[in-house]
Design a protein around this motif. Structure first.
Motif, PDB file in Angstrom:
ATOM      1  N   ALA A   1      50.667   5.865  12.815  1.00  0.00           N
ATOM      2  CA  ALA A   1      51.821   5.495  11.993  1.00  0.00           C
ATOM      3  C   ALA A   1      51.359   5.010  10.627  1.00  0.00           C
ATOM      4  CB  ALA A   1      52.651   4.420  12.686  1.00  0.00           C
ATOM      5  N   PRO A   2      51.329   5.896   9.619  1.00  0.00           N
ATOM      6  CA  PRO A   2      51.052   5.432   8.251  1.00  0.00           C
ATOM      7  C   PRO A   2      52.254   4.686   7.698  1.00  0.00           C
ATOM      8  CG  PRO A   2      51.443   7.811   8.262  1.00  0.00           C
ATOM      9  CD  PRO A   2      51.480   7.356   9.699  1.00  0.00           C
ATOM     10  N   LEU A   3      52.021   3.505   7.160  1.00  0.00           N
ATOM     11  CA  LEU A   3      53.096   2.615   6.719  1.00  0.00           C
ATOM     12  C   LEU A   3      52.976   2.344   5.227  1.00  0.00           C
ATOM     13  CD1 LEU A   3      52.623  -0.062   9.546  1.00  0.00           C
ATOM     14  CD2 LEU A   3      53.956   2.066   9.666  1.00  0.00           C
ATOM     15  N   PHE A   4      54.088   1.916   4.650  1.00  0.00           N
ATOM     16  CA  PHE A   4      54.108   1.478   3.252  1.00  0.00           C
ATOM     17  C   PHE A   4      55.054   0.302   3.166  1.00  0.00           C
ATOM     18  CE2 PHE A   4      56.281   2.431  -1.035  1.00  0.00           C
ATOM     19  CZ  PHE A   4      55.541   1.449  -1.669  1.00  0.00           C
ATOM     20  N   THR A   5      54.505  -0.915   3.072  1.00  0.00           N
ATOM     21  CA  THR A   5      55.335  -2.114   3.174  1.00  0.00           C
ATOM     22  C   THR A   5      55.325  -3.022   1.950  1.00  0.00           C
ATOM     23  OG1 THR A   5      53.533  -3.387   4.177  1.00  0.00           O
ATOM     24  CG2 THR A   5      54.992  -2.166   5.679  1.00  0.00           C
ATOM     25  N   LEU A   6      54.326  -2.900   1.064  1.00  0.00           N
ATOM     26  CA  LEU A   6      54.243  -3.766  -0.118  1.00  0.00           C
ATOM     27  C   LEU A   6      54.003  -5.236   0.260  1.00  0.00           C
ATOM     28  CD1 LEU A   6      56.978  -2.128  -2.340  1.00  0.00           C
ATOM     29  CD2 LEU A   6      54.624  -2.538  -3.071  1.00  0.00           C
ATOM     30  N   PHE A   7      54.418  -6.146  -0.616  1.00  0.00           N
ATOM     31  CA  PHE A   7      54.206  -7.581  -0.422  1.00  0.00           C
ATOM     32  C   PHE A   7      55.428  -8.318  -0.960  1.00  0.00           C
ATOM     33  CE2 PHE A   7      52.506  -6.345  -4.531  1.00  0.00           C
ATOM     34  CZ  PHE A   7      53.045  -7.275  -5.394  1.00  0.00           C
TER      35      PHE A   7
ATOM     36  N   LEU B   1      53.729   4.507  23.934  1.00  0.00           N
ATOM     37  CA  LEU B   1      52.420   5.085  23.655  1.00  0.00           C
ATOM     38  C   LEU B   1      51.638   4.160  22.717  1.00  0.00           C
ATOM     39  CD1 LEU B   1      51.061   7.863  24.389  1.00  0.00           C
ATOM     40  CD2 LEU B   1      51.696   8.592  22.080  1.00  0.00           C
ATOM     41  N   PRO B   2      50.333   3.989  22.910  1.00  0.00           N
ATOM     42  CA  PRO B   2      49.555   3.164  21.975  1.00  0.00           C
ATOM     43  C   PRO B   2      49.638   3.709  20.554  1.00  0.00           C
ATOM     44  CG  PRO B   2      48.282   3.643  23.945  1.00  0.00           C
ATOM     45  CD  PRO B   2      49.514   4.498  24.016  1.00  0.00           C
ATOM     46  N   THR B   3      49.622   2.804  19.593  1.00  0.00           N
ATOM     47  CA  THR B   3      49.735   3.204  18.193  1.00  0.00           C
ATOM     48  C   THR B   3      48.497   2.787  17.404  1.00  0.00           C
ATOM     49  OG1 THR B   3      50.809   1.141  17.528  1.00  0.00           O
ATOM     50  CG2 THR B   3      52.246   2.960  18.214  1.00  0.00           C
ATOM     51  N   VAL B   4      48.264   3.527  16.317  1.00  0.00           N
ATOM     52  CA  VAL B   4      47.336   3.115  15.277  1.00  0.00           C
ATOM     53  C   VAL B   4      48.191   2.863  14.043  1.00  0.00           C
ATOM     54  CG1 VAL B   4      45.377   3.756  13.828  1.00  0.00           C
ATOM     55  CG2 VAL B   4      45.429   4.462  16.234  1.00  0.00           C
ATOM     56  N   LEU B   5      48.349   1.602  13.671  1.00  0.00           N
ATOM     57  CA  LEU B   5      49.176   1.230  12.528  1.00  0.00           C
ATOM     58  C   LEU B   5      48.301   1.202  11.278  1.00  0.00           C
ATOM     59  CD1 LEU B   5      51.286  -1.683  14.072  1.00  0.00           C
ATOM     60  CD2 LEU B   5      51.839   0.761  13.977  1.00  0.00           C
ATOM     61  N   VAL B   6      48.717   1.942  10.260  1.00  0.00           N
ATOM     62  CA  VAL B   6      47.922   2.117   9.045  1.00  0.00           C
ATOM     63  C   VAL B   6      48.718   1.599   7.858  1.00  0.00           C
ATOM     64  CG1 VAL B   6      46.758   3.774   7.552  1.00  0.00           C
ATOM     65  CG2 VAL B   6      46.883   4.201  10.036  1.00  0.00           C
ATOM     66  N   ASN B   7      48.169   0.635   7.146  1.00  0.00           N
ATOM     67  CA  ASN B   7      48.850   0.079   5.981  1.00  0.00           C
ATOM     68  C   ASN B   7      47.790  -0.331   4.971  1.00  0.00           C
ATOM     69  OD1 ASN B   7      51.425  -0.648   4.837  1.00  0.00           O
ATOM     70  ND2 ASN B   7      50.872  -2.802   5.081  1.00  0.00           N
TER      71      ASN B   7
ATOM     72  N   ILE C   1      41.701   8.686   7.908  1.00  0.00           N
ATOM     73  CA  ILE C   1      42.746   7.874   7.287  1.00  0.00           C
ATOM     74  C   ILE C   1      42.234   7.386   5.937  1.00  0.00           C
ATOM     75  CG2 ILE C   1      43.901   5.623   7.408  1.00  0.00           C
ATOM     76  CD1 ILE C   1      43.900   6.057  10.517  1.00  0.00           C
ATOM     77  N   VAL C   2      43.052   7.535   4.900  1.00  0.00           N
ATOM     78  CA  VAL C   2      42.748   7.001   3.567  1.00  0.00           C
ATOM     79  C   VAL C   2      43.845   5.976   3.267  1.00  0.00           C
ATOM     80  CG1 VAL C   2      42.342   7.530   1.145  1.00  0.00           C
ATOM     81  CG2 VAL C   2      41.714   9.204   2.899  1.00  0.00           C
ATOM     82  N   ALA C   3      43.488   4.691   3.384  1.00  0.00           N
ATOM     83  CA  ALA C   3      44.502   3.636   3.422  1.00  0.00           C
ATOM     84  C   ALA C   3      44.727   2.970   2.061  1.00  0.00           C
ATOM     85  CB  ALA C   3      44.114   2.593   4.469  1.00  0.00           C
TER      86      ALA C   3
END
Length: 268
Positions: A113-119, A181-187, A32-34
């Motif tokens: 789950a790669p995410l993109f949420t900002l601030f 299912l278990p998740t790996v949340l990436v942000n 993962i490259v976050a």
């Protein structure tokens, strides 16, 4: 097969570019490259040129630096993000625009789950109004280059873009995670305000995420949460969830403290 993660490579730095070349090869594993690889497509391509031959699969999510409008004549906002995501997807790198893959690491199967949420400036004290938050930070000499370089177009402002991204991501997570299912949340940004540790610059917190995501680790059955941005490497475990801050950071954040290759964190 194992899962690793790193963020904040900041390849605008020649020192960090040299450090990247020292990263170990793990050809059977995922990385993962976050976010915050750098500010240009050349920086992103350099990271992919270096890391793709060393790993079986890369997963990328953007940081604020990838979204900076450099030069000012270049596309910004949503168009810039889409260009960066398209660059990754054309090379087979998974992004927040792809279906969330289900993968087995050892005897554990998870959804990544790669995410993109900002601030949206909501990581601020209750007594500070939204319209006052930037002035409140400036009282301590704190600001963010995002206010100049992170163009939210076509959204009204960065907070509006954040709300739109969170609403769409929440919809996708609701649909994808119904099976439990278990998740790996990436942000790139921390998902919860309590994960923002900034002892020397506490008033930088408003640029570090959104409270809209604070219940996502519990709600979407996370076993691990991956993030960067704050350049404070570490892991803490809470209620069965491992929260990993996985940044390399600027040279001042790691030189004399840790070998860069050791900032590539084993997750699963």
């Amino acid at each position: 097969m194992k899962l690793y993660a790193v963020s904040d490579l900041h390849l605008s730095s020649a020192v960090n570019r040299a450090a990247l070349a020292t990263f170990d090869a793990r050809p059977e594993d995922w990385l993962i490259v976050a976010g915050d690889v750098g500010e240009t497509e050349d920086h992103l391509n350099l990271a992919l040129d270096t890391l793709q031959p060393r790993y079986a699969q890369l997963v990328w999510t953007p940081g604020n630096h990838e979204l900076w409008r450099l030069p000012r004549s270049s596309p910004g906002g949503v168009e810039r993000y889409e260009r960066m995501a398209a660059l990754c997807r054309a090379r087979g790198v998974l992004t927040p625009e792809d279906p969330y893959p289900v993968v087995a690491f050892g005897d554990r199967t998870v959804r990544i789950a790669p995410l993109f949420t900002l601030f949206d400036y909501s990581f601020r004290p209750d007594h500070v109004a939204l319209e006052d938050v930037i002035l409140w930070a400036r009282e301590d000499g704190i600001g963010s280059v995002d206010e100049v370089r992170l163009d939210p177009a076509p959204h009204l402002d960065r907070a509006a873009w954040c709300r739109a991204r969170c609403a769409e991501t929440e919809r996708r997570l609701d649909a994808a995670c119904a099976d439990g299912l278990p998740t790996v949340l990436v942000n790139h940004w921390p998902l919860r305000p309590q994960d923002v540790r900034l002892p020397s610059i506490p008033r930088f917190a408003p640029w570090c995420g959104t409270t809209l995501t604070r219940d996502w680790p519990t709600r979407f059955n996370a076993c691990a949460v991956i993030y960067g941005h704050i350049h404070m490497r570490g892991v803490k475990r809470e209620a069965g969830v491992a929260y990993h801050e996985v940044s390399l950071g600027y040279p001042r954040d790691w030189e004399g403290r840790v070998e860069p290759r050791d900032c590539v964190r084993p997750i699963l």
